[in-house]
Design a protein around this motif. Structure first.
Motif, PDB file in Angstrom:
ATOM      1  N   TYR A 267      -4.861  -0.570   0.967  1.00 39.28           N
ATOM      2  CA  TYR A 267      -3.745   0.032   1.640  1.00 39.28           C
ATOM      3  C   TYR A 267      -3.156  -1.168   2.437  1.00 39.28           C
ATOM      4  O   TYR A 267      -3.888  -2.007   2.895  1.00 39.28           O
ATOM      5  CB  TYR A 267      -3.855   1.254   2.153  1.00 39.28           C
ATOM      6  CG  TYR A 267      -4.708   1.337   3.641  1.00 39.28           C
ATOM      7  CD1 TYR A 267      -4.056   0.971   4.742  1.00 39.28           C
ATOM      8  CD2 TYR A 267      -6.004   1.386   3.584  1.00 39.28           C
ATOM      9  CE1 TYR A 267      -4.876   0.928   5.841  1.00 39.28           C
ATOM     10  CE2 TYR A 267      -6.918   1.283   4.696  1.00 39.28           C
ATOM     11  CZ  TYR A 267      -6.141   0.907   5.785  1.00 39.28           C
ATOM     12  OH  TYR A 267      -6.791   1.060   7.016  1.00 39.28           O
ATOM     13  N   THR A 268      -1.848  -0.940   2.686  1.00 40.99           N
ATOM     14  CA  THR A 268      -1.198  -1.640   3.604  1.00 40.99           C
ATOM     15  C   THR A 268       0.024  -0.911   4.515  1.00 40.99           C
ATOM     16  O   THR A 268       0.381   0.076   3.568  1.00 40.99           O
ATOM     17  CB  THR A 268      -0.626  -3.201   3.132  1.00 40.99           C
ATOM     18  OG1 THR A 268       0.109  -3.644   4.302  1.00 40.99           O
ATOM     19  CG2 THR A 268       0.482  -2.540   2.058  1.00 40.99           C
TER      20      THR A 268
ATOM     21  N   TRP B 195       1.594   2.096   2.060  1.00 46.44           N
ATOM     22  CA  TRP B 195       1.431   1.794   0.476  1.00 46.44           C
ATOM     23  C   TRP B 195       0.047   1.736   0.300  1.00 46.44           C
ATOM     24  O   TRP B 195      -0.902   1.191   0.907  1.00 46.44           O
ATOM     25  CB  TRP B 195       2.051   0.333   0.350  1.00 46.44           C
ATOM     26  CG  TRP B 195       3.388   0.306   0.462  1.00 46.44           C
ATOM     27  CD1 TRP B 195       3.968   0.176   1.846  1.00 46.44           C
ATOM     28  CD2 TRP B 195       4.664   0.170  -0.267  1.00 46.44           C
ATOM     29  NE1 TRP B 195       5.421  -0.083   1.788  1.00 46.44           N
ATOM     30  CE2 TRP B 195       5.825   0.090   0.514  1.00 46.44           C
ATOM     31  CE3 TRP B 195       4.906   0.269  -1.577  1.00 46.44           C
ATOM     32  CZ2 TRP B 195       7.118  -0.017  -0.226  1.00 46.44           C
ATOM     33  CZ3 TRP B 195       6.101   0.070  -2.100  1.00 46.44           C
ATOM     34  CH2 TRP B 195       7.092   0.087  -1.273  1.00 46.44           C
ATOM     35  N   PHE B 196      -0.362   2.252  -1.222  1.00 40.28           N
ATOM     36  CA  PHE B 196      -1.903   2.180  -1.426  1.00 40.28           C
ATOM     37  C   PHE B 196      -2.094   2.091  -2.826  1.00 40.28           C
ATOM     38  O   PHE B 196      -0.956   2.415  -3.712  1.00 40.28           O
ATOM     39  CB  PHE B 196      -2.517   3.426  -0.883  1.00 40.28           C
ATOM     40  CG  PHE B 196      -1.996   4.736  -1.550  1.00 40.28           C
ATOM     41  CD1 PHE B 196      -2.378   5.529  -2.857  1.00 40.28           C
ATOM     42  CD2 PHE B 196      -0.646   5.467  -0.755  1.00 40.28           C
ATOM     43  CE1 PHE B 196      -1.855   6.558  -3.436  1.00 40.28           C
ATOM     44  CE2 PHE B 196      -0.359   6.715  -1.261  1.00 40.28           C
ATOM     45  CZ  PHE B 196      -0.791   7.141  -2.653  1.00 40.28           C
ATOM     46  N   ALA B 197      -2.901   1.489  -3.292  1.00 43.01           N
ATOM     47  CA  ALA B 197      -3.271   1.419  -4.793  1.00 43.01           C
ATOM     48  C   ALA B 197      -4.945   1.290  -4.805  1.00 43.01           C
ATOM     49  O   ALA B 197      -5.546   0.912  -4.114  1.00 43.01           O
ATOM     50  CB  ALA B 197      -2.611   0.004  -5.189  1.00 43.01           C
ATOM     51  N   SER B 198      -5.279   1.154  -6.370  1.00 40.87           N
ATOM     52  CA  SER B 198      -6.648   0.864  -6.582  1.00 40.87           C
ATOM     53  C   SER B 198      -6.819  -0.464  -6.587  1.00 40.87           C
ATOM     54  O   SER B 198      -8.160  -0.511  -6.809  1.00 40.87           O
ATOM     55  CB  SER B 198      -6.893   1.644  -7.986  1.00 40.87           C
ATOM     56  OG  SER B 198      -6.075   1.209  -8.954  1.00 40.87           O
ATOM     57  N   GLU B 199      -6.131  -1.418  -6.550  1.00 38.61           N
ATOM     58  CA  GLU B 199      -6.415  -2.726  -6.565  1.00 38.61           C
ATOM     59  C   GLU B 199      -5.378  -3.469  -5.742  1.00 38.61           C
ATOM     60  O   GLU B 199      -4.193  -2.994  -5.627  1.00 38.61           O
ATOM     61  CB  GLU B 199      -6.792  -3.457  -7.990  1.00 38.61           C
ATOM     62  CG  GLU B 199      -5.484  -3.182  -8.864  1.00 38.61           C
ATOM     63  CD  GLU B 199      -6.015  -3.451 -10.278  1.00 38.61           C
ATOM     64  OE1 GLU B 199      -4.903  -3.643 -11.072  1.00 38.61           O
ATOM     65  OE2 GLU B 199      -7.021  -3.769 -10.791  1.00 38.61           O
ATOM     66  N   PRO B 200      -5.701  -4.713  -5.239  1.00 37.69           N
ATOM     67  CA  PRO B 200      -4.796  -5.457  -4.278  1.00 37.69           C
ATOM     68  C   PRO B 200      -3.483  -5.761  -4.956  1.00 37.69           C
ATOM     69  O   PRO B 200      -2.479  -5.792  -4.314  1.00 37.69           O
ATOM     70  CB  PRO B 200      -5.515  -6.370  -3.924  1.00 37.69           C
ATOM     71  CG  PRO B 200      -6.975  -6.080  -3.782  1.00 37.69           C
ATOM     72  CD  PRO B 200      -6.930  -5.217  -5.184  1.00 37.69           C
ATOM     73  N   ARG B 201      -3.371  -6.098  -6.288  1.00 41.62           N
ATOM     74  CA  ARG B 201      -2.331  -6.762  -7.002  1.00 41.62           C
ATOM     75  C   ARG B 201      -1.300  -5.500  -7.145  1.00 41.62           C
ATOM     76  O   ARG B 201      -0.020  -6.093  -7.143  1.00 41.62           O
ATOM     77  CB  ARG B 201      -2.838  -7.402  -8.313  1.00 41.62           C
ATOM     78  CG  ARG B 201      -3.240  -6.211  -9.121  1.00 41.62           C
ATOM     79  CD  ARG B 201      -3.473  -6.876 -10.689  1.00 41.62           C
ATOM     80  NE  ARG B 201      -4.023  -6.297 -11.644  1.00 41.62           N
ATOM     81  CZ  ARG B 201      -4.373  -6.394 -12.859  1.00 41.62           C
ATOM     82  NH1 ARG B 201      -4.256  -7.494 -13.158  1.00 41.62           N
ATOM     83  NH2 ARG B 201      -5.191  -5.466 -13.671  1.00 41.62           N
TER      84      ARG B 201
ATOM     85  N   GLY C 281      -2.971  -8.740   5.719  1.00 41.11           N
ATOM     86  CA  GLY C 281      -2.122  -7.460   5.651  1.00 41.11           C
ATOM     87  C   GLY C 281      -2.591  -6.365   4.786  1.00 41.11           C
ATOM     88  O   GLY C 281      -1.989  -5.248   4.884  1.00 41.11           O
ATOM     89  N   ILE C 282      -3.549  -6.514   3.846  1.00 41.72           N
ATOM     90  CA  ILE C 282      -4.138  -5.602   2.728  1.00 41.72           C
ATOM     91  C   ILE C 282      -5.460  -5.340   3.355  1.00 41.72           C
ATOM     92  O   ILE C 282      -6.428  -6.084   3.447  1.00 41.72           O
ATOM     93  CB  ILE C 282      -4.155  -6.098   1.546  1.00 41.72           C
ATOM     94  CG1 ILE C 282      -2.644  -6.385   1.006  1.00 41.72           C
ATOM     95  CG2 ILE C 282      -4.735  -5.088   0.672  1.00 41.72           C
ATOM     96  CD1 ILE C 282      -2.450  -6.761  -0.460  1.00 41.72           C
ATOM     97  N   ARG C 283      -5.736  -3.963   3.521  1.00 37.37           N
ATOM     98  CA  ARG C 283      -7.119  -3.366   3.873  1.00 37.37           C
ATOM     99  C   ARG C 283      -7.611  -2.757   2.776  1.00 37.37           C
ATOM    100  O   ARG C 283      -6.926  -1.992   2.045  1.00 37.37           O
ATOM    101  CB  ARG C 283      -6.833  -2.634   5.025  1.00 37.37           C
ATOM    102  CG  ARG C 283      -6.698  -3.432   6.295  1.00 37.37           C
ATOM    103  CD  ARG C 283      -6.835  -2.609   7.646  1.00 37.37           C
ATOM    104  NE  ARG C 283      -7.813  -2.191   8.064  1.00 37.37           N
ATOM    105  CZ  ARG C 283      -9.019  -2.542   8.358  1.00 37.37           C
ATOM    106  NH1 ARG C 283      -8.933  -3.790   8.883  1.00 37.37           N
ATOM    107  NH2 ARG C 283     -10.103  -1.835   8.566  1.00 37.37           N
ATOM    108  N   CYS C 284      -9.066  -2.628   2.914  1.00 35.25           N
ATOM    109  CA  CYS C 284      -9.616  -1.855   1.965  1.00 35.25           C
ATOM    110  C   CYS C 284     -10.358  -0.525   2.745  1.00 35.25           C
ATOM    111  O   CYS C 284     -11.088  -0.771   3.716  1.00 35.25           O
ATOM    112  CB  CYS C 284     -10.853  -2.637   1.323  1.00 35.25           C
ATOM    113  SG  CYS C 284     -11.997  -1.555   0.294  1.00 35.25           S
ATOM    114  N   LEU C 285      -9.828   0.730   2.323  1.00 35.53           N
ATOM    115  CA  LEU C 285     -10.671   1.879   2.762  1.00 35.53           C
ATOM    116  C   LEU C 285     -11.982   1.912   2.676  1.00 35.53           C
ATOM    117  O   LEU C 285     -12.428   1.684   1.571  1.00 35.53           O
ATOM    118  CB  LEU C 285      -9.982   2.990   2.289  1.00 35.53           C
ATOM    119  CG  LEU C 285     -10.186   4.469   3.174  1.00 35.53           C
ATOM    120  CD1 LEU C 285      -9.800   4.344   4.427  1.00 35.53           C
ATOM    121  CD2 LEU C 285      -9.644   5.571   2.243  1.00 35.53           C
TER     122      LEU C 285
END
Length: 260
Positions: A94-95, A102-108, A143-147
Motif C-alpha cells: 500500500y501507499t 492505494w493498495f495492491a497485491s504487488e508493487p507494480r 513510498g510503497i510499504r508492505c503490510l
C-alpha cells in the motif's frame, strides 16, 4: 446461488470488501453468525468476513483461519481496514498519497498510480543485498510499504493511520502435554489431517503440486484418506534433455508417488 462478485457489499449496504485468499473456518463462523441473526445471500467466505466484521469489528481477526489479504470499508465509521494473514502468505502492498489509500497485491500495481514517481528506497536495497529481505514493512520502492504478516492497518477519515499486530505465530506446548515420540507423532498427524481437510473445502476442485518428496507425498496420502472416492488431481513439472531424452527434475518421483 448468487456469486460473491467483488467488491462485495453487505445486505444493509454499510460495509464493502475486496478480498484475496481463503478463510478455512468460514463454515463454522457462518453457523455462529446465523445464530446471531446474520443473513446471507451467498455461500462465500467473502460474505462471512463482512458479517463477522459487523458482529465483532476487528476483534474477529484472531479468529480467522486461512491465507488472506483484504480491504474493508466501513461506511458507518468512515474507516478503511487493511488486513494480512498471520503467516503473511497473501501479499499486500500500500501507499498513501494526497490523503488517499492505494493498495495492491504487488508493487507494480501501485506504480501505475497517476503521478507516482519511481524511486529506489536506497537503504532497503542495501538491506536486501545483505539480508535477502527488506526490513519491517519497507519495500525497494520509496513510498510503497508492505503490510506485515498478522497486521491490521486502520484509517479513519480525518485521522492518522494506525497499524497494529493482531496475531503472531508462536508455537507452545499445552500444559501437561505428553512428550513421548509416539504422542508427538500422533498430534502432528492429527494437526496435518485437520489442516488438509479444511483446505479441501472449496467452491472449485482442489489440486496438489506434487514433487514426490516427503511433504507433498504426505499431503497426497492425507487427501486420499479424507476423500477416498474422489481422485486427486496432482501437477508436477519435468524437463527432457535434448540429447539423452532423459527426464530431469522431480517428475519421475512425482509419478512414483502418484501410484502409491
Amino acid at each position: 446461488r448468487p456469486i460473491a462478485n467483488q467488491p462485495l457489499m453487505d445486505l444493509d449496504e454499510t460495509v464493502v470488501i475486496t478480498f484475496n485468499g481463503e478463510i478455512y473456518n468460514h463454515v463454522e463462523l457462518r453457523q455462529e453468525l446465523t445464530q446471531r441473526g446474520a443473513r446471507f445471500r451467498t455461500r462465500s467466505d467473502t460474505e462471512v468476513l463482512l458479517e463477522a466484521y459487523k458482529a465483532y469489528g476487528t476483534a474477529m481477526l484472531p479468529r480467522l483461519e486461512g491465507q488472506f489479504a483484504f480491504a474493508l470499508y466501513d461506511l458507518r465509521q468512515q474507516t478503511v481496514v487493511l488486513v494480512r494473514d498471520p503467516m503473511g502468505i497473501s501479499p499486500c502492498y500500500y501507499t498513501i498519497r494526497d490523503g488517499c489509500l492505494w493498495f495492491a497485491s504487488e508493487p507494480r500495481g501501485l506504480l501505475q498510480i497517476p503521478g507516482f514517481t519511481r524511486r529506489l528506497n536506497v537503504p532497503e536495497v542495501y538491506h536486501y543485498l545483505v539480508m535477502e529481505s527488506t526490513s519491517g514493512g519497507e519495500t525497494l520502492y520509496e513510498g510503497i510499504r508492505c503490510l506485515r504478516a498478522g497486521n491490521c492497518l486502520c484509517i479513519r477519515v480525518g485521522q492518522q493511520p494506525v497499524e497494529t499486530r493482531y496475531a503472531q505465530a508462536w508455537f507452545t506446548e499445552a500444559p501437561g502435554e505428553p512428550r513421548s515420540p509416539e504422542a508427538w507423532a500422533a498430534r502432528l498427524r492429527a494437526l496435518l489431517r485437520d489442516a488438509v481437510a479444511r483446505r479441501m473445502v472449496a467452491d472449485k476442485e482442489v489440486g496438489l503440486f506434487l514433487s514426490g518428496g516427503l511433504d507433498s507425498t504426505i499431503l497426497l496420502a492425507l487427501m486420499r484418506e479424507i476423500n477416498p472416492a474422489t481422485p486427486v488431481r496432482a501437477f508436477s513439472v519435468g524437463f527432457e534433455e535434448i540429447e539423452t531424452k532423459e527426464i530431469v527434475g522431480e517428475l519421475p518421483f512425482a509419478r512414483e508417488a502418484s501410484c502409491l
